[in-house]
Design an enzyme around this catalytic site. Structure first.
Site, short mmCIF file in Angstrom:
data_model
loop_
_atom_site.label_atom_id
_atom_site.label_comp_id
_atom_site.label_asym_id
_atom_site.label_seq_id
_atom_site.Cartn_x
_atom_site.Cartn_y
_atom_site.Cartn_z
N GLU A 199 6.28 -55.58 -8.78
CA GLU A 199 6.19 -54.22 -8.20
C GLU A 199 6.32 -54.26 -6.68
O GLU A 199 6.97 -53.40 -6.08
CB GLU A 199 4.91 -53.53 -8.68
CG GLU A 199 5.09 -53.04 -10.11
CD GLU A 199 3.82 -52.94 -10.94
OE1 GLU A 199 2.74 -52.72 -10.37
OE2 GLU A 199 3.91 -53.09 -12.18
N TYR A 206 -5.28 -53.07 -10.58
CA TYR A 206 -5.20 -54.03 -11.70
C TYR A 206 -6.56 -54.55 -12.17
O TYR A 206 -6.81 -54.62 -13.38
CB TYR A 206 -4.22 -55.17 -11.36
CG TYR A 206 -2.80 -54.72 -11.65
CD1 TYR A 206 -2.22 -54.96 -12.89
CD2 TYR A 206 -2.08 -54.00 -10.72
CE1 TYR A 206 -0.94 -54.51 -13.18
CE2 TYR A 206 -0.80 -53.54 -10.99
CZ TYR A 206 -0.24 -53.80 -12.23
OH TYR A 206 1.01 -53.34 -12.53
C1 HEM Z 1 2.69 -47.25 -18.26
C2 HEM Z 1 1.45 -51.76 -19.54
C3 HEM Z 1 -1.44 -52.03 -15.64
C4 HEM Z 1 -0.93 -47.26 -15.05
C5 HEM Z 1 2.63 -48.46 -18.90
C6 HEM Z 1 3.41 -48.81 -20.07
C7 HEM Z 1 3.07 -50.05 -20.43
C8 HEM Z 1 2.05 -50.52 -19.51
C9 HEM Z 1 3.61 -50.83 -21.61
C10 HEM Z 1 4.45 -47.89 -20.74
C11 HEM Z 1 5.74 -48.10 -20.00
C12 HEM Z 1 6.83 -47.07 -20.28
O1 HEM Z 1 6.51 -45.90 -20.38
O2 HEM Z 1 7.99 -47.47 -20.35
C13 HEM Z 1 0.58 -52.23 -18.58
C14 HEM Z 1 0.03 -53.57 -18.56
C15 HEM Z 1 -0.79 -53.65 -17.45
C16 HEM Z 1 -0.75 -52.36 -16.79
C17 HEM Z 1 0.31 -54.65 -19.60
C18 HEM Z 1 -1.62 -54.80 -16.95
C19 HEM Z 1 -1.28 -56.06 -16.99
C20 HEM Z 1 -1.56 -50.76 -15.14
C21 HEM Z 1 -2.40 -50.37 -14.01
C22 HEM Z 1 -2.28 -49.03 -13.86
C23 HEM Z 1 -1.34 -48.56 -14.87
C24 HEM Z 1 -3.24 -51.33 -13.19
C25 HEM Z 1 -2.97 -48.16 -12.84
C26 HEM Z 1 -4.09 -47.61 -13.04
C27 HEM Z 1 0.10 -46.86 -15.88
C28 HEM Z 1 0.54 -45.49 -15.99
C29 HEM Z 1 1.59 -45.48 -16.90
C30 HEM Z 1 1.76 -46.85 -17.34
C31 HEM Z 1 -0.04 -44.29 -15.24
C32 HEM Z 1 2.40 -44.28 -17.37
C33 HEM Z 1 1.70 -43.80 -18.58
C34 HEM Z 1 1.80 -42.33 -18.81
O3 HEM Z 1 1.12 -41.62 -18.10
O4 HEM Z 1 2.53 -41.94 -19.71
N1 HEM Z 1 1.83 -49.53 -18.57
N2 HEM Z 1 0.08 -51.53 -17.51
N3 HEM Z 1 -0.93 -49.63 -15.62
N4 HEM Z 1 0.84 -47.65 -16.70
FE1 HEM Z 1 0.51 -49.58 -17.04
#
Ligand code: HEM
Length: 391
Positions: free
Chosen positions: A137, A95
């Site tokens: 989580e 994060y």
């Molecule tokens: C997916 C928001 C932190 C890695 C997503 C999605 C959102 C989101 C809106 C799409 C969800 C869906 O597909 O239904 C956020 C927010 C964060 C955060 C607001 C911080 C407050 C993180 C962190 C990581 C991360 C720390 C790790 C490095 C991912 C990955 C995906 C994802 C790998 C799937 C995306 C893909 O490969 O298509 N996140 N996220 N996120 N998030 Fe986060």
């Protein structure tokens, strides 16, 4: 808890964030992968190329900004994203990395408009949001880990059967390699597969719906070979061509907030567009057991030879008189029309739908115009979540 002044700053800068959301997240991802290339093992590069992930993150940050005073308002969205994060094995220590790069991107795009006070408020707001995700989580990790046979992150499964369903879709049957009990799941949930593809620098992760209901024996995913997308589906082609019975593959525990949840005395309809049938098939198997009311299952595919689970659905309808199964072939019948839906669905029906984005947009619009309420229409996009504009 953020001070009143900082909350005001966040709310007053939210419009700028909305206006520049996509620009900010595009800069953010570029920086993130330059400074932390190891994260390329986690993110889906195809979604990046299509800009869908940038949009999903921008939407989430904007939603958080306007609800910063009362984050409980967006907890359903946080839960849905956390399910995806949990399924990908996201860890608390990642994060701050995302936070630092996001804040630098905000500063870079907004320039002088992003004063030290504004940046300070956003830094704290990100911390509040990150804590909400991390705590949600951790609860989810504990829940999956504590089930009999449960685990955290990824675990080896063995491919025990591989059955072609039609010319593009193949079903893969998976059992825990350590022969531990198979944790249950809700019909409609998905797993993430983690595949290191020979010759490629970074591993790939993809989500696939579990395409049969829980039977304690095996998980089944039914994967469409993506040949016309750009780029062609790296993971789906690898699974079709190179994963053979007896091979091992790493998967995470079932996840997702899109699952069958209707009361036993409610009529239900399922609308499947193309490969979107996978979570819905698992749901209808459950629905016929729990629900004696009318159930319509509508499968729409472009050509006859792409029907999936057609025989199984016919058999299910034979065995359960409340189930009506309809096949619509776009090539001959055209797209599913509002008139067709009106024939089979009334305003008291719960509807579950899954399929390509244009299909889902059209269906949701029709259903709401037919008088169904938003809480009667359940849907999920494959890939990053998007909002449906029903205006
Ligand atoms: C997916 C928001 C932190 C890695 C997503 C999605 C959102 C989101 C809106 C799409 C969800 C869906 O597909 O239904 C956020 C927010 C964060 C955060 C607001 C911080 C407050 C993180 C962190 C990581 C991360 C720390 C790790 C490095 C991912 C990955 C995906 C994802 C790998 C799937 C995306 C893909 O490969 O298509 N996140 N996220 N996120 N998030 Fe986060």
């Amino acid at each position: 808890m953020l001070s009143k002044e900082k909350m005001e700053i966040i709310k007053s800068t939210a419009p700028a964030l909305e206006a520049h959301g996509k620009e900010i997240t595009t800069v953010f991802y570029k920086r993130l992968f330059e400074t932390h290339p190891e994260l390329l093992n986690i993110f889906n590069q195809t979604n990046q190329k299509q800009g869908r992930q940038q949009l999903a993150l921008a939407n989430a940050v904007y939603a958080a900004a306007i609800h910063i005073e009362n984050l409980s308002e967006i907890m359903p969205v946080v839960r849905q994203i956390s399910e995806k994060h949990r399924s990908l094995g996201i860890k608390p220590e990642q994060y701050p990395i995302v936070g630092e790069n996001l804040l630098i991107a905000i500063k870079e795009v907004l320039g002088d408009a992003a004063t030290p006070e504004i940046m300070d408020a956003w830094t704290e707001a990100y911390g509040v949001l990150a804590d909400a995700f991390i705590n949600t989580e951790e609860e989810m990790y504990k829940e999956t880990e504590n089930k009999p046979g449960g685990w955290r992150f990824f675990k080896d499964f063995t491919l025990v059967d591989k059955i072609p369903e039609n010319r593009l879709v193949t079903s893969f049957y998976l059992k825990p390699a350590d022969e531990a009990p198979l944790p249950d799941y809700k019909p409609g949930q998905y797993i993430t597969v983690h595949v290191p593809i020979p010759g490629q620098k970074y591993a790939h992760k993809r989500q696939y719906s579990l395409s049969k209901n829980y039977d304690g024996e095996s998980y089944r995913i039914s994967v469409k070979r993506e040949i016309i997308t750009d780029p062609a589906g790296i993971v789906s082609n690898y699974l079709h061509d190179s994963l053979n019975v007896g091979d091992k593959i790493q998967i995470s525990a079932p996840a997702g907030e899109f699952f069958y949840q209707s009361k036993a005395d409610t009529s239900v309809a399922f609308l499947a567009g193309g490969i979107g049938i996978t979570p819905l098939f698992s749901m209808v198997q459950t629905a016929v057991k729990e629900n004696k009311k009318k159930i319509h299952f509508i499968q729409s595919v472009s050509t006859q030879d792409l029907l999936t689970f057609s025989d199984a659905l016919k058999e299910l309808a034979n065995d359960h008189s409340q189930l009506y199964y309809h096949e619509l072939i776009t090539e001959t019948n055209g797209f599913v029309s509002k008139e067709f839906l009106e024939k089979h669905i009334d305003s008291s029906t719960d509807v579950y739908l899954c399929g390509p984005v244009p299909f889902m947009m059209a269906m949701v619009k029709y259903l709401l115009a037919m008088g169904l309420k938003e809480n009667q229409v359940f849907y999920e996009f494959f890939g990053p979540s998007m909002t449906i504009d029903t205006e």
